[in-house]
Design an enzyme around this catalytic site. Structure first.
Site, PDB file in Angstrom:
ATOM      1  N   LEU A   1       0.801  -1.232   0.000  1.00 48.73           N
ATOM      2  CA  LEU A   1       0.000   0.000   0.000  1.00 48.73           C
ATOM      3  C   LEU A   1       0.834   1.283   0.000  1.00 48.73           C
ATOM      4  O   LEU A   1       0.293   2.367  -0.186  1.00 48.73           O
ATOM      5  CB  LEU A   1      -0.966   0.012   1.188  1.00 48.73           C
ATOM      6  CG  LEU A   1      -2.175  -0.935   1.072  1.00 48.73           C
ATOM      7  CD1 LEU A   1      -3.046  -0.824   2.324  1.00 48.73           C
ATOM      8  CD2 LEU A   1      -3.002  -0.662  -0.174  1.00 48.73           C
TER       9      LEU A   1
ATOM     10  N   ASN B   1       6.834  -3.383   3.765  1.00 49.76           N
ATOM     11  CA  ASN B   1       7.986  -2.655   3.202  1.00 49.76           C
ATOM     12  C   ASN B   1       7.616  -1.223   2.817  1.00 49.76           C
ATOM     13  O   ASN B   1       7.811  -0.779   1.691  1.00 49.76           O
ATOM     14  CB  ASN B   1       8.599  -3.417   2.017  1.00 49.76           C
ATOM     15  CG  ASN B   1       7.667  -3.562   0.834  1.00 49.76           C
ATOM     16  OD1 ASN B   1       6.448  -3.508   0.988  1.00 49.76           O
ATOM     17  ND2 ASN B   1       8.224  -3.748  -0.354  1.00 49.76           N
TER      18      ASN B   1
ATOM     19  N   ASP C   1       8.891  -9.292   3.023  1.00 47.14           N
ATOM     20  CA  ASP C   1       8.631  -9.317   1.584  1.00 47.14           C
ATOM     21  C   ASP C   1       9.317  -8.156   0.862  1.00 47.14           C
ATOM     22  O   ASP C   1       9.297  -7.023   1.314  1.00 47.14           O
ATOM     23  CB  ASP C   1       7.136  -9.268   1.285  1.00 47.14           C
ATOM     24  CG  ASP C   1       6.903  -9.439  -0.195  1.00 47.14           C
ATOM     25  OD1 ASP C   1       7.267 -10.486  -0.726  1.00 47.14           O
ATOM     26  OD2 ASP C   1       6.415  -8.486  -0.838  1.00 47.14           O
TER      27      ASP C   1
ATOM     28  N   HIS D   1       9.383 -14.425   1.207  1.00 47.72           N
ATOM     29  CA  HIS D   1       9.760 -13.994  -0.148  1.00 47.72           C
ATOM     30  C   HIS D   1      11.070 -14.733  -0.436  1.00 47.72           C
ATOM     31  O   HIS D   1      12.104 -14.430   0.148  1.00 47.72           O
ATOM     32  CB  HIS D   1       9.945 -12.470  -0.141  1.00 47.72           C
ATOM     33  CG  HIS D   1      10.631 -11.905  -1.347  1.00 47.72           C
ATOM     34  ND1 HIS D   1      10.003 -11.053  -2.220  1.00 47.72           N
ATOM     35  CD2 HIS D   1      11.894 -12.049  -1.810  1.00 47.72           C
ATOM     36  CE1 HIS D   1      10.867 -10.697  -3.177  1.00 47.72           C
ATOM     37  NE2 HIS D   1      12.017 -11.286  -2.951  1.00 47.72           N
TER      38      HIS D   1
ATOM     39  N   HIS E   1       4.328 -15.611  -3.877  1.00 44.41           N
ATOM     40  CA  HIS E   1       4.563 -15.523  -5.329  1.00 44.41           C
ATOM     41  C   HIS E   1       5.526 -16.567  -5.914  1.00 44.41           C
ATOM     42  O   HIS E   1       6.591 -16.215  -6.421  1.00 44.41           O
ATOM     43  CB  HIS E   1       5.023 -14.113  -5.722  1.00 44.41           C
ATOM     44  CG  HIS E   1       6.027 -13.449  -4.821  1.00 44.41           C
ATOM     45  ND1 HIS E   1       7.212 -14.026  -4.461  1.00 44.41           N
ATOM     46  CD2 HIS E   1       6.009 -12.232  -4.206  1.00 44.41           C
ATOM     47  CE1 HIS E   1       7.892 -13.202  -3.674  1.00 44.41           C
ATOM     48  NE2 HIS E   1       7.173 -12.117  -3.504  1.00 44.41           N
TER      49      HIS E   1
ATOM     50  N   ASN F   1       9.346  -8.802  -9.340  1.00 40.54           N
ATOM     51  CA  ASN F   1      10.223  -9.741  -8.659  1.00 40.54           C
ATOM     52  C   ASN F   1       9.381 -10.696  -7.808  1.00 40.54           C
ATOM     53  O   ASN F   1       8.692 -10.237  -6.922  1.00 40.54           O
ATOM     54  CB  ASN F   1      11.197  -8.964  -7.763  1.00 40.54           C
ATOM     55  CG  ASN F   1      12.247  -9.861  -7.169  1.00 40.54           C
ATOM     56  OD1 ASN F   1      12.496 -10.939  -7.681  1.00 40.54           O
ATOM     57  ND2 ASN F   1      12.833  -9.429  -6.073  1.00 40.54           N
TER      58      ASN F   1
ATOM     59  N   ASP G   1       0.047  -9.464  -5.365  1.00 42.74           N
ATOM     60  CA  ASP G   1       1.327  -8.766  -5.195  1.00 42.74           C
ATOM     61  C   ASP G   1       1.226  -7.351  -5.780  1.00 42.74           C
ATOM     62  O   ASP G   1       2.149  -6.866  -6.436  1.00 42.74           O
ATOM     63  CB  ASP G   1       2.501  -9.543  -5.816  1.00 42.74           C
ATOM     64  CG  ASP G   1       3.856  -9.054  -5.293  1.00 42.74           C
ATOM     65  OD1 ASP G   1       3.887  -8.131  -4.457  1.00 42.74           O
ATOM     66  OD2 ASP G   1       4.888  -9.601  -5.728  1.00 42.74           O
TER      67      ASP G   1
ATOM     68  N   HIS H   1       3.982   1.603  -8.461  1.00 40.33           N
ATOM     69  CA  HIS H   1       5.158   2.468  -8.657  1.00 40.33           C
ATOM     70  C   HIS H   1       4.761   3.595  -9.591  1.00 40.33           C
ATOM     71  O   HIS H   1       3.878   3.432 -10.443  1.00 40.33           O
ATOM     72  CB  HIS H   1       6.325   1.672  -9.267  1.00 40.33           C
ATOM     73  CG  HIS H   1       6.939   0.694  -8.305  1.00 40.33           C
ATOM     74  ND1 HIS H   1       7.614   1.085  -7.167  1.00 40.33           N
ATOM     75  CD2 HIS H   1       6.962  -0.664  -8.306  1.00 40.33           C
ATOM     76  CE1 HIS H   1       8.039   0.015  -6.510  1.00 40.33           C
ATOM     77  NE2 HIS H   1       7.650  -1.064  -7.168  1.00 40.33           N
TER      78      HIS H   1
END
Ligand code: DOR
Ligand code: ZN
Length: 400
Positions: A55, A86, A143, A170, A205, A251, A278, A282
């Protein structure tokens, strides 16, 4: 407040935010309800639970914040999300967890925070798991950054289990990040730790056929390993990268056709527990240069439609299986209530036209960021309404 969702066969009556009756026309009288939603020709799903969402709040709210992320979720038929830690700063303290919980109240989606395994996501020192749990975290993960130190990961699994938190891994060995061994090795390590400690781990993922194979074998041995896959990894192959378009950079990266097939078979045979987006927003500026762009693609508003493609092409055989992968299993893994249409459950619902075609146009998405690898794609299956605790929190433009 009472609402009746009427589609002629399986009508749903909602009273005070909770499903209070399910049945056909003759059983539920429309006369006394406050509101009737005509669901003729539509399919009523439990709201999706997306257990992997970035978020960017706090710290990078120009990319996404709690409000825009929640709106994107509602537009995608998603009624519960787990948000990843993160952020800037990372969510590694009880105060940071409480801040998310507090600011998420009243949003059009239920937000469940995932806190950091290590302080500052630095891979050195474990966060205080019990304090994070008490503040409202439901899982821990670094993650975006792997936990390289195996002894630390071992300790994390032990202490997280004690605190009642799920560990989400991850899987990436940064020193060999350019290889598929990077993912395979860390998936093997997590299976090994989980199996030997007899403690749960959830692999985020999964993208390689080898990792799918390891998890399949681990499940045969009755281990407590679960995993998720993303819509981009079951839809696209790495030939998309030839376009040098950063909206295909994420990724783990897009892989080969064999990997996509292994993931789809894994969805079918139960190796893969669930689908998660996921969602990784950006900015357009950052994504402008293919060579320097950060990894990540948005996905909340396309995850249902991308999954329905597998249903429409018979790769996922039934709608029940779709519901299991998107709604039931993520909640089961995380211990979140709901995910069904039973009497007594919260009326968190996605009402979908399975046969409507639409084109994914990120410019009109609710997310603040537009980095979708599904841009321009024609989908079959559109969210018409999303309900949270019986309230309409999203309504398709054509339904207004
Ligand atoms: O592509 C990714 N983007 N993968 C991750 O693991 C992190 C995420 C992000 O935060 O942007
Ligand atoms: Zn990740």
């Amino acid at each position: 407040m009472t609402t009746l969702l009427k589609n002629g066969s399986e009508d749903i009556l909602i009273e005070d935010g909770v499903i209070s009756a399910v049945g056909d026309d003759t059983e539920i009288a429309a006369s006394y309800v406050d509101k009737v939603i005509d669901c003729t020709g539509l399919t009523i799903f439990p709201g999706i639970c997306d257990m992997h969402v970035h978020l960017r709040d706090p710290g990078q709210t120009h990319k996404e914040d709690l409000i825009s992320g929640a709106r994107a979720a509602a537009a995608g038929g998603v009624t519960a999300i787990m948000c990843m830690p993160n952020t800037t700063p990372p969510i590694d303290t009880p105060e940071a967890v409480r801040d998310i919980v507090e600011r998420s109240k009243g949003l059009p989606v239920k937000v469940y925070p995932c806190a950091a395994i290590t302080k500052g996501l630095l891979g050195k020192e474990l966060s205080d798991f019990q304090a994070l749990k008490d503040a409202g975290a439901i899982a821990v993960s670094d993650d975006g950054m792997p936990v390289a130190d195996s002894s630390l990961m071992m300790e994390a699994m032990i202490l997280a289990d004690k605190a009642g938190l799920k560990v989400i891994s991850h899987c990436e060995d940064l020193k060999i990040a350019d290889t598929r061994i990077s993912e395979n090795l860390m998936v093997s390590r997590e299976i090994c730790l989980s199996e030997n400690l007899r403690l749960p781990v959830h692999i985020a993922h999964v993208s390689t056929k080898e990792a799918i194979g390891y998890i399949k074998m681990a499940k045969r041995r009755q281990t407590n390993v679960t995993c998720e896959v993303t819509p981009h990894h079951f839809t696209f192959t790495n030939d998309k990268l030839l376009k040098q378009d950063a909206d295909y950079l994420m990724n783990p990266p897009l892989r080969g056709a064999d990997d996509v097939n292994a993931i789809i078979i894994g969805l079918y045979n139960g190796t893969v527990n669930c689908i998660a987006s996921d969602h990784a927003p950006h900015s357009a500026t950052e994504k402008a240069d293919f060579n320097t762009a950060p990894n990540g693609v948005i996905g909340l508003e396309t995850m249902l439609a991308a999954t329905l493609r597998l249903y429409h092409t018979a790769k996922i055989p039934t709608l029940d299986k779709v519901v299991e992968l998107l709604c039931v299993n993520p909640r089961k893994i995380l211990g979140i209530p709901g995910g069904n249409l039973k009497v007594g459950s919260p009326a968190d619902l996605a009402i979908v036209d399975l046969n409507e075609f639409w084109v994914a146009q990120p410019e009109s998405f609710q997310s603040k960021s537009k980095n979708s690898c599904f841009k321009g794609r024609t989908f079959k299956g559109k969210v018409k309404y999303t309900l949270l605790n019986g309230e309409v929190v999203y309504m398709g433009k054509d339904m207004v």
